[in-house]
Design a protein around this motif. Structure first.
Motif, short mmCIF file in Angstrom:
data_model
loop_
_atom_site.label_atom_id
_atom_site.label_comp_id
_atom_site.label_asym_id
_atom_site.label_seq_id
_atom_site.Cartn_x
_atom_site.Cartn_y
_atom_site.Cartn_z
N MET A 119 13.01 -38.10 10.26
CA MET A 119 12.18 -39.21 10.23
C MET A 119 11.97 -39.06 8.52
O MET A 119 11.41 -39.98 8.07
CB MET A 119 11.05 -38.42 10.85
N PRO A 120 11.41 -37.80 8.21
CA PRO A 120 11.11 -37.82 5.99
C PRO A 120 12.29 -38.84 5.78
O PRO A 120 11.56 -39.99 5.20
CB PRO A 120 11.07 -37.19 5.78
N LEU A 121 13.62 -38.82 5.92
CA LEU A 121 14.50 -39.80 5.12
C LEU A 121 14.43 -40.95 5.79
O LEU A 121 14.85 -42.31 5.17
CB LEU A 121 15.49 -39.54 5.70
N PHE A 122 13.89 -41.68 7.03
CA PHE A 122 14.15 -42.51 7.89
C PHE A 122 13.33 -43.01 7.79
O PHE A 122 12.94 -44.61 7.28
CB PHE A 122 13.86 -41.67 9.92
N ASN A 123 12.19 -42.47 7.29
CA ASN A 123 10.09 -43.39 7.29
C ASN A 123 10.76 -43.43 6.10
O ASN A 123 9.78 -44.48 5.69
CB ASN A 123 9.31 -42.17 7.72
N SER A 177 19.35 -47.16 16.93
CA SER A 177 20.00 -45.61 17.29
C SER A 177 19.51 -44.85 18.48
O SER A 177 18.04 -44.31 17.75
CB SER A 177 20.96 -45.21 16.23
N PRO A 178 19.83 -44.57 19.43
CA PRO A 178 18.73 -43.67 20.59
C PRO A 178 18.50 -42.24 19.58
O PRO A 178 19.78 -41.72 19.22
CB PRO A 178 19.29 -43.78 22.15
N ASN A 182 24.38 -42.03 1.03
CA ASN A 182 24.15 -43.38 0.87
C ASN A 182 23.36 -43.74 1.99
O ASN A 182 22.13 -43.82 2.65
CB ASN A 182 24.51 -44.74 -0.17
N PHE A 183 23.60 -43.01 3.16
CA PHE A 183 23.64 -44.10 4.76
C PHE A 183 22.98 -42.61 5.08
O PHE A 183 21.25 -43.66 5.84
CB PHE A 183 25.14 -43.06 5.34
N TYR A 184 22.75 -41.99 4.86
CA TYR A 184 20.97 -40.53 4.95
C TYR A 184 20.13 -41.50 4.06
O TYR A 184 18.90 -41.46 5.02
CB TYR A 184 21.39 -39.36 4.66
N ASN A 185 19.96 -42.30 2.63
CA ASN A 185 18.90 -42.15 2.27
C ASN A 185 18.73 -43.43 2.26
O ASN A 185 17.59 -44.39 2.55
CB ASN A 185 19.88 -42.25 0.68
N ASN A 186 19.18 -44.43 3.39
CA ASN A 186 19.13 -45.69 3.61
C ASN A 186 18.99 -46.26 4.86
O ASN A 186 19.17 -47.50 5.06
CB ASN A 186 19.74 -46.70 2.46
N ASP A 187 20.43 -45.89 5.42
CA ASP A 187 20.95 -46.92 6.32
C ASP A 187 20.85 -45.95 7.86
O ASP A 187 21.61 -46.22 8.87
CB ASP A 187 22.25 -46.98 6.53
N LYS A 212 25.04 -47.40 16.52
CA LYS A 212 23.95 -48.14 18.00
C LYS A 212 23.41 -47.14 19.17
O LYS A 212 22.47 -46.83 19.59
CB LYS A 212 23.68 -49.85 18.50
N GLY A 213 24.80 -46.53 19.56
CA GLY A 213 24.31 -45.81 20.39
C GLY A 213 25.39 -45.76 21.70
O GLY A 213 26.64 -44.70 22.27
#
Ligand code: HEC
Ligand code: HEC
Length: 357
Positions: A316-320, A308-309, A298-303, A250-251
């Protein structure tokens, strides 16, 4: 008569000493040999040449001394901790703990990073608070949770040693030991920790794609494009002199770069670490949160944490599109990352503890 004998004996001794100090291969000469870094030309063309620190030319003698200091527990308050406690060759000069622990096993607040290819780094520590390896080395030596050393005590210990004054003379032209010469020598040794001898490096130098398997080549494609990994772990170097928030937390747990700059826009940003030699350096991230590479992927792909600020736009491509990488994609990416392991680096005898033969 007695006085005469004494005079003759002293005369001979002085001559013997002079003769000894004039012999060609006497141990006390000051003629340092500039260190020549050896790594593939194709890599150098991309990342630039090896460079020494400001006012600290890397020499064979300086590296030799720095290596001894790096492994020497006398640099700590109670003679129990050396740099090598938390930066071990077998772990690519990281350690295997979530948070490293120093003197009296007090845990430090962060995961120990790898140390190699640092001659191409401009910021040190996860939050980049030091700008040179020389200034960086001051901190763990004097930090209460790491080595808890006191410069006066350390200097006295080394000055009274049989070998150190000679090694300092050979490296710096003076037997005088101080915190500046100690940290300069350590920095020289660290710069000599060069790792560009992985399967990927052979592929990079030759452009021979038959060196990589089909899965590794697919993984390379994902690394470059869909994963956008190369934006921050830029090859062939594998790290970047820049700070990003990847949405790990969360930062608020550790604000990273913001601790140094005080800027809200830097909360959660950390130095982009190397993705070379990952097989040896688990656990991963500034807080050692992930035990395996699969967990990282798995974190980059899903989590990526939406609370997080400052999450970097490259993600963004992975996040969205959570879960956009298939199980096969993740396996390919992992296989590709394994091609960046440099087994010869982990076993290079030039980097090991010099007191263990
Ligand atoms: C008690 C464990 C411990 C000891 C002892 C220790 N370190 Fe570290 N080292 C760490 C940790 C943890 C970090 C990351 C701290 C941070 O970012 O705030 C770190 C960071 C570094 C970095 C920065 C790497 C990068 O990528 O930015 C270098 C270089 C380094 N240490 C070298 C040394 C040297 C040289 C010594 C001995 C003088 C030493 N360390 C002693 C745990 C240790
Ligand atoms: C926006 C920049 C950025 C992108 C894109 C990015 N990373 Fe990272 N990566 C980082 C940063 C910064 C860290 C350290 C974060 C921390 O500890 O809080 C990191 C940490 C890592 C680590 C842990 C390394 C260690 O020694 O602890 C691995 C492995 C990794 N990334 C792999 C990847 C892969 C694979 C991709 C592509 C899917 C990727 N990264 C995409 C910036 C990025």
């Amino acid at each position: 008569m007695k006085k005469g004998y004494l005079f003759i004996i002293i005369f001979f001794l002085v001559n013997l000493l002079l003769l000894f100090s004039c012999t060609k291969d006497k141990p006390f000469t000051y003629s340092p040999k500039a260190y020549i870094a050896r790594f593939p030309q194709a890599i150098e063309e991309k990342i630039g040449p090896f460079t020494s620190g400001i006012d600290n030319l890397t020499t064979e003698e300086g590296i030799f001394l720095g290596r001894k200091l790096f492994y020497d527990t006398r640099l700590s308050g109670d003679n129990s901790v050396a740099c090598s406690n938390c930066h071990q060759q077998q772990f690519a000069f990281a350690d295997s703990k979530e948070f490293s622990d120093g003197i009296e096993h007090i845990p430090t607040g962060r995961n120990s990073p790898t140390i190699f290819n640092q001659a191409w780094s401009k910021h040190f520590f996860w939050d980049g608070r030091r700008k040179s390896l020389e200034t960086q080395a001051h901190d763990p030596i004097t930090s209460a949770t790491e080595m808890n050393g006191n410069w006066d005590v350390i200097i006295e210990r080394l000055q009274n040693d049989n070998i150190y004054p000679i090694l300092f003379y050979q490296a710096f032209g003076s037997g005088l030991i101080d915190s500046i010469s100690i940290t300069k020598a350590i920095a020289q040794f660290e710069r000599s920790l060069i790792s560009y001898n992985s399967k990927f490096d052979q592929f990079y130098a030759t452009k021979d794609s038959s060196l990589l398997s089909a899965s590794e080549l697919r993984g390379f494609e994902i690394f470059l494009h869909r994963g956008t990994c190369n934006a921050c772990h830029t090859l062939p170097l594998g790290h970047l002199n820049a700070f990003f928030s990847i949405g790990l937390e969360k930062g608020i747990e550790d604000s990273g770069l913001a601790k140094i700059t005080g800027l809200a826009s830097d909360i959660g940003k950390f130095k982009s670490p190397s993705i070379r030699n990952l097989s040896y350096s688990a656990p991963y991230m500034h807080n050692g949160k992930f035990k395996t590479i699969r967990e990282v992927l798995n974190f980059y792909n899903n989590d990526i944490n939406e609370r997080s600020p400052n999450i970097d736009s490259h993600l963004m491509p992975l996040f969205n599109n959570r879960g956009s990488l298939s199980t096969q994609d993740i396996a390919d990416l992992e296989h590709f990352l394994m091609t960046l392991n440099d087994e010869s680096f982990i076993h290079n005898p030039s980097f090991s503890n010099p007191s263990i033969k």
